[in-house]
Write a protein that holds these residues in place. Sequence first.
Motif, PDB file in Angstrom:
ATOM      1  N   ALA A  23       3.818   8.851  10.706  1.00 38.32           N
ATOM      2  CA  ALA A  23       4.922   8.945   9.751  1.00 38.32           C
ATOM      3  C   ALA A  23       4.418   9.010   8.310  1.00 38.32           C
ATOM      4  CB  ALA A  23       5.873   7.760   9.920  1.00 38.32           C
ATOM      5  N   MET A  24       3.202   8.544   8.065  1.00 43.58           N
ATOM      6  CA  MET A  24       2.651   8.573   6.719  1.00 43.58           C
ATOM      7  C   MET A  24       2.273   9.986   6.285  1.00 43.58           C
ATOM      8  SD  MET A  24       2.688   5.641   5.260  1.00 43.58           S
ATOM      9  CE  MET A  24       1.689   6.137   3.841  1.00 43.58           C
ATOM     10  N   GLU A  25       2.057  10.877   7.260  1.00 49.49           N
ATOM     11  CA  GLU A  25       1.508  12.199   6.938  1.00 49.49           C
ATOM     12  C   GLU A  25       2.553  13.283   6.769  1.00 49.49           C
ATOM     13  OE1 GLU A  25      -0.811  13.707  10.125  1.00 49.49           O
ATOM     14  OE2 GLU A  25      -1.789  11.774  10.493  1.00 49.49           O
ATOM     15  N   VAL A  26       3.709  13.069   7.385  1.00 50.26           N
ATOM     16  CA  VAL A  26       4.562  14.239   7.614  1.00 50.26           C
ATOM     17  C   VAL A  26       5.553  14.571   6.510  1.00 50.26           C
ATOM     18  CG1 VAL A  26       4.441  14.138  10.113  1.00 50.26           C
ATOM     19  CG2 VAL A  26       6.159  12.798   8.909  1.00 50.26           C
ATOM     20  N   CYS A  27       5.774  13.657   5.604  1.00 52.27           N
ATOM     21  CA  CYS A  27       6.816  13.913   4.604  1.00 52.27           C
ATOM     22  C   CYS A  27       6.486  15.199   3.823  1.00 52.27           C
ATOM     23  CB  CYS A  27       6.945  12.723   3.656  1.00 52.27           C
ATOM     24  SG  CYS A  27       8.294  12.953   2.499  1.00 52.27           S
ATOM     25  N   PRO A  28       7.377  16.172   3.852  1.00 54.81           N
ATOM     26  CA  PRO A  28       7.078  17.457   3.206  1.00 54.81           C
ATOM     27  C   PRO A  28       7.217  17.399   1.691  1.00 54.81           C
ATOM     28  CG  PRO A  28       9.286  17.501   4.131  1.00 54.81           C
ATOM     29  CD  PRO A  28       8.693  16.182   4.514  1.00 54.81           C
ATOM     30  N   VAL A  29       7.844  16.327   1.200  1.00 55.29           N
ATOM     31  CA  VAL A  29       8.032  16.172  -0.245  1.00 55.29           C
ATOM     32  C   VAL A  29       7.392  14.850  -0.656  1.00 55.29           C
ATOM     33  CG1 VAL A  29      10.088  17.619  -0.384  1.00 55.29           C
ATOM     34  CG2 VAL A  29      10.325  15.208   0.195  1.00 55.29           C
ATOM     35  N   GLY A  30       7.703  14.367  -1.830  1.00 56.52           N
ATOM     36  CA  GLY A  30       6.990  13.173  -2.306  1.00 56.52           C
ATOM     37  C   GLY A  30       7.729  11.872  -2.130  1.00 56.52           C
ATOM     38  N   VAL A  31       8.154  11.571  -0.887  1.00 57.54           N
ATOM     39  CA  VAL A  31       8.837  10.295  -0.679  1.00 57.54           C
ATOM     40  C   VAL A  31       7.863   9.217  -0.225  1.00 57.54           C
ATOM     41  CG1 VAL A  31      10.684   9.078   0.521  1.00 57.54           C
ATOM     42  CG2 VAL A  31      10.963  11.503  -0.054  1.00 57.54           C
ATOM     43  N   ILE A  32       7.130   9.494   0.841  1.00 53.14           N
ATOM     44  CA  ILE A  32       6.239   8.484   1.418  1.00 53.14           C
ATOM     45  C   ILE A  32       4.854   8.655   0.803  1.00 53.14           C
ATOM     46  CG2 ILE A  32       5.320   7.541   3.584  1.00 53.14           C
ATOM     47  CD1 ILE A  32       7.672   8.882   5.031  1.00 53.14           C
ATOM     48  N   ASP A  68       0.793  -1.228   0.000  1.00 51.45           N
ATOM     49  CA  ASP A  68       0.000   0.000   0.000  1.00 51.45           C
ATOM     50  C   ASP A  68       0.830   1.286   0.000  1.00 51.45           C
ATOM     51  OD1 ASP A  68      -2.410  -1.487   0.231  1.00 51.45           O
ATOM     52  OD2 ASP A  68      -1.945  -1.787   2.366  1.00 51.45           O
ATOM     53  N   ILE A  69       2.131   1.127   0.166  1.00 50.10           N
ATOM     54  CA  ILE A  69       2.948   2.334   0.345  1.00 50.10           C
ATOM     55  C   ILE A  69       4.169   2.290  -0.565  1.00 50.10           C
ATOM     56  CG2 ILE A  69       4.247   3.710   2.029  1.00 50.10           C
ATOM     57  CD1 ILE A  69       2.566   2.166   4.213  1.00 50.10           C
ATOM     58  N   LEU A  70       4.494   3.454  -1.118  1.00 45.96           N
ATOM     59  CA  LEU A  70       5.656   3.559  -1.992  1.00 45.96           C
ATOM     60  C   LEU A  70       6.661   4.537  -1.371  1.00 45.96           C
ATOM     61  CD1 LEU A  70       6.835   3.028  -4.920  1.00 45.96           C
ATOM     62  CD2 LEU A  70       5.829   5.241  -5.495  1.00 45.96           C
ATOM     63  N   LEU A  71       7.919   4.177  -1.416  1.00 41.94           N
ATOM     64  CA  LEU A  71       8.957   5.113  -0.967  1.00 41.94           C
ATOM     65  C   LEU A  71       9.807   5.511  -2.167  1.00 41.94           C
ATOM     66  CD1 LEU A  71      10.316   3.476   2.337  1.00 41.94           C
ATOM     67  CD2 LEU A  71       8.635   5.318   2.094  1.00 41.94           C
ATOM     68  N   ASP A  72       9.724   6.768  -2.548  1.00 42.85           N
ATOM     69  CA  ASP A  72      10.571   7.237  -3.641  1.00 42.85           C
ATOM     70  C   ASP A  72      11.677   8.123  -3.078  1.00 42.85           C
ATOM     71  OD1 ASP A  72      11.842   8.216  -5.794  1.00 42.85           O
ATOM     72  OD2 ASP A  72      10.021   8.600  -6.965  1.00 42.85           O
ATOM     73  N   PHE A  73      12.790   7.479  -2.783  1.00 44.25           N
ATOM     74  CA  PHE A  73      13.892   8.179  -2.101  1.00 44.25           C
ATOM     75  C   PHE A  73      14.521   9.287  -2.946  1.00 44.25           C
ATOM     76  CE2 PHE A  73      13.975   3.890  -0.137  1.00 44.25           C
ATOM     77  CZ  PHE A  73      13.630   4.281   1.140  1.00 44.25           C
ATOM     78  N   ASP A  76       6.669  -2.766  10.380  1.00 48.28           N
ATOM     79  CA  ASP A  76       5.288  -2.756  10.874  1.00 48.28           C
ATOM     80  C   ASP A  76       4.619  -1.405  10.626  1.00 48.28           C
ATOM     81  OD1 ASP A  76       6.828  -1.374  12.646  1.00 48.28           O
ATOM     82  OD2 ASP A  76       6.018  -2.319  14.455  1.00 48.28           O
ATOM     83  N   ILE A  77       4.995  -0.742   9.555  1.00 53.85           N
ATOM     84  CA  ILE A  77       4.357   0.540   9.235  1.00 53.85           C
ATOM     85  C   ILE A  77       2.878   0.303   8.927  1.00 53.85           C
ATOM     86  CG2 ILE A  77       4.779   0.486   6.719  1.00 53.85           C
ATOM     87  CD1 ILE A  77       5.502   3.548   7.055  1.00 53.85           C
ATOM     88  N   ALA A  78       2.045   1.276   9.253  1.00 54.89           N
ATOM     89  CA  ALA A  78       0.618   1.164   8.946  1.00 54.89           C
ATOM     90  C   ALA A  78       0.164   2.458   8.290  1.00 54.89           C
ATOM     91  CB  ALA A  78      -0.188   0.911  10.216  1.00 54.89           C
ATOM     92  N   LEU A  79      -0.913   2.358   7.497  1.00 53.13           N
ATOM     93  CA  LEU A  79      -1.365   3.531   6.748  1.00 53.13           C
ATOM     94  C   LEU A  79      -1.773   4.694   7.639  1.00 53.13           C
ATOM     95  CD1 LEU A  79      -3.361   1.958   3.793  1.00 53.13           C
ATOM     96  CD2 LEU A  79      -1.381   3.476   3.616  1.00 53.13           C
TER      97      LEU A  79
END
Lengths: 629, 243
Positions: B197-206, B139-144, B190-193
């Motif tokens: 941590a899912m909300e705070v990324c100021p750019v488009g990583v999480i 459900d989650i993508l990380l674009d580093f 064990d990350i969950a939607l």
Amino acid sequence: MSNAALASWDNAGDEGRVLATLDRWRNDPTHLVQVLREVQEHLGWLPPPALSLVARKLVLPLAAVRGVAGFYAFLHTDPAGRYQVLFSDNITDRMQGSERLMESFCSQLWVEPGKVSEDGLVRVDRTSCTGLCDQGPGLLVNGWAIPGASPERLAVVRELILENRPLEDWPHELFEIADNVRRRHVLLGSDLRPGEAVRAALERAAAVGRELAANERSWREGIPGDSQGPLAVLREIELSGLRGRGGAGFTTGAKWSACRAAPAHTRYVVCNADEGEPGTFKDRVLLSSHADLLFDGMTVAAFCVGASEGLLYLRGEYRYLLESLEAVLERRRAAGLLGHNVLGRNGFDFDIRIHVGAGSYVCGEESALLESMEGRRGIPRNRPPYPVTAGYLGQPTIVNNVETLCAAALVAVHGGEWFRSMGTPRSSGTKILSVAGDCARPGLYEYPFGVTVAEVLADCGAERTLAVQVSGPSGHCIDAGEFDRRIAFEDLPTAGAFTIFDDSRDMFEVARNYVDFFVHESCGFCTPCRVGTSILQGIMAKIGRGRGSLHEIEEMTRLNQVLQMSAHCGLGHTACNPVVDTLKRFRPAFERRLQSLRFAPDFDLDGALAAARRATGRDDPGAYLEQET
Amino acid sequence: MSKRPTFILDDQEVPFEPGQTVLQAALAAGRYIPHLCYHPEFRPHGSCKVCTARVDGRMMAACTTPASPGINVESETEELNDLRRMLVQMLFAEGNHFCPSCEASGNCVLQALGYDLGVLTAGFRHMFPVRPVDASHPDILLDFNRCVLCELCVRASNEVDGKGVFALSGRGIDKHLVVNAESNQLADTDIALDDKAMEVCPVGVILKKRVGFAVPIGERRYDRAPISAQALADAPRSPEHKK
Ligand SMILES: Cc1cc2nc3c(=O)[nH]c(=O)nc-3n(C[C@H](O)[C@H](O)[C@H](O)COP(=O)(O)O)c2cc1C
Ligand code: SF4
Ligand code: SF4
């Protein structure tokens, strides 16, 4: 995880060793760096199962443990080879031929720099200055220092590696490191007996006529008026005008008073023996030949500020000193100079522990040093609060350089007035210089503050000197017109490095080496330093390739401003100094490399077509681009 | 009630509560200082340096400098905005930011800062680092490629979620994000939607998978109002400054 990695983890034996290490550090997460360093000493690297086990036992997220392991240059989370050979890469090592030596060493072993050999036997790479500039090029083999690399000595090393001989069996002669003390004054010439300074401090305290018997809680809590004894010693330190020898030159008395006055549960005395500045090696000699003087100084400091614990942060490169330092501590414990009721003085409890670093220059910055000692990545803290009020584990802490603490021991014996009689009005006492580079007699020179650069150059037999780098890359580079300047806080402050370049040297290459150093050692916390040093490196490389222009020179000036204005710590603030100083004094070294005084593209358009020409077999004029220069 | 202590920000008085930093006090009083790694819900960090201001003549990160009575803070000056532009350009140069194709475009703090500060050119030579994407999680993508290393996700996961899903490893220009799994794959954490941590990324990583472009470009956060206005709207405000 690769099969090889799994195979190298033997469940029964290795797990037991990791658990034993964890036990010895009481499964305390604040000792994470020590745990990792010791686990690696046993296993050669930090295999994933070891990291997982450490994380589990210390109740830390695995990611955090990997974050710490990934920060320190000497910790390896990939198989690093049975032997790791690191060539010291300071400019003086290069001047002594380290690059060619490394190249031929690699080719003889059939390995590529930075890569583990196919058979997993050896990896060869570079490391920042190892503090052996007076007897370079330096080498670290599995963390153990070898001075004076030469083709002959490297041939011996190669044979030992190929024979797979354990390091314990290598000839001792390889690891012998000389002190090279060339000029002694009060400090390097001190013949105090172990404990003499501590004894002197206690006597001074007693002489004020207020010997506090029984439980001396008052001085530990740092209520000034109520504790005349230690205060009498502190007053001598203040009177001496002693200033920190680690670079910034903060007044030691003021630092100690502030710590003493801060409310505390426990107070700490930390000795900064990280000595990472390229070109300095004075602390190495003090630690190997004057350890008692240093520990005396730490104990005197503890008495003054009311500290009960001391920590010595020993840089990883000086790992080879650990056992001898531990032995000195043990001897001092037996002599009652450490432990419960030091020298029979009721309530004066003080002991010293050694923390070994793992390869990081920023960790010499005092707050990064504390972070590292608490088991984290060595990132400088935000200030305030300062360590004197909230340092190690949040408690009031003084952090002092090795030489500062040795000098403090002398003050405890001879008094502040005596100390003040040496040096200059604003820089009392003496300073040890680590002299290296182009001179006949590299080594340690101790002078009263105020000595001129020219006097030092004459004493060490330097000829045709073009430039001197005073205080390493974060200090200043001066040219022949300034050799009458004085080593003192009033003029040329220094942490000790005194690196000499004669007129055969190319100052552009010197500056470039220093820039590479800062790139390698930036902790990466703040944007300007993390990105800026890397951009600077790119610009220096471009100029080095002969593709620079005036635009690049201006760009470097601009970067300097950004770093000065916004970097988080001294590393970033000074990272552009070598370039700025060299540009100011040796501009031709840059300009003769510039392709144009206007703009020059870094990209060679025609060169990029070479592959296509080869592929198509064309070599007619039409296959070439006309380039504007 | 006794009068609150104040300091001077660009020639005007700003009241503050003891314990506030210069940036916190400024935002609470409705005064904007550009910033990136600061977030009102987390302990100030001081790493991006975008909020650098001149405090009594010395350059300091406004987010970590304690407010104290009578200090003189300069922020809205050409010199400082120049510095901020260069810091933003550095962050653009360090990662791989292809804004037109980014799911966070219009919601991205870095991009919005660039617009607000008037960043018009690349400024520095881009580094084009190789940073593989982590698409392991269903459900989650990380674009580093877009990570600006602000540590907001690290702080959120540690301080709010209590999970330690993210941490930083490496140092210098090699500093990078790692996740809490031996495999270093997000799927094994064990990350969950609904994690902070899912909300705070100021750019488009999480990024959440399968919800891309739910809000069309042009109607997104910083399309509606510049970041200077949005930051003030988000700040915990004292009553007299609430509109
Ligand atoms: C990047 C950086 C590296 C430093 N490295 C050292 C070091 O190796 N040894 C040292 O004594 N001080 C070092 N310092 C200075 C320390 O932060 C601190 O000022 C010093 O240890 C204080 O001791 P002193 O007052 O006795 O000099 C460094 C500072 C910076 C910014
Ligand atoms: S200036 Fe460099 S070394 Fe210092 S905190 Fe910033 S990134 Fe780290
Ligand atoms: S992933 Fe996002 S929140 Fe986390 S450090 Fe990178 S930019 Fe910051």
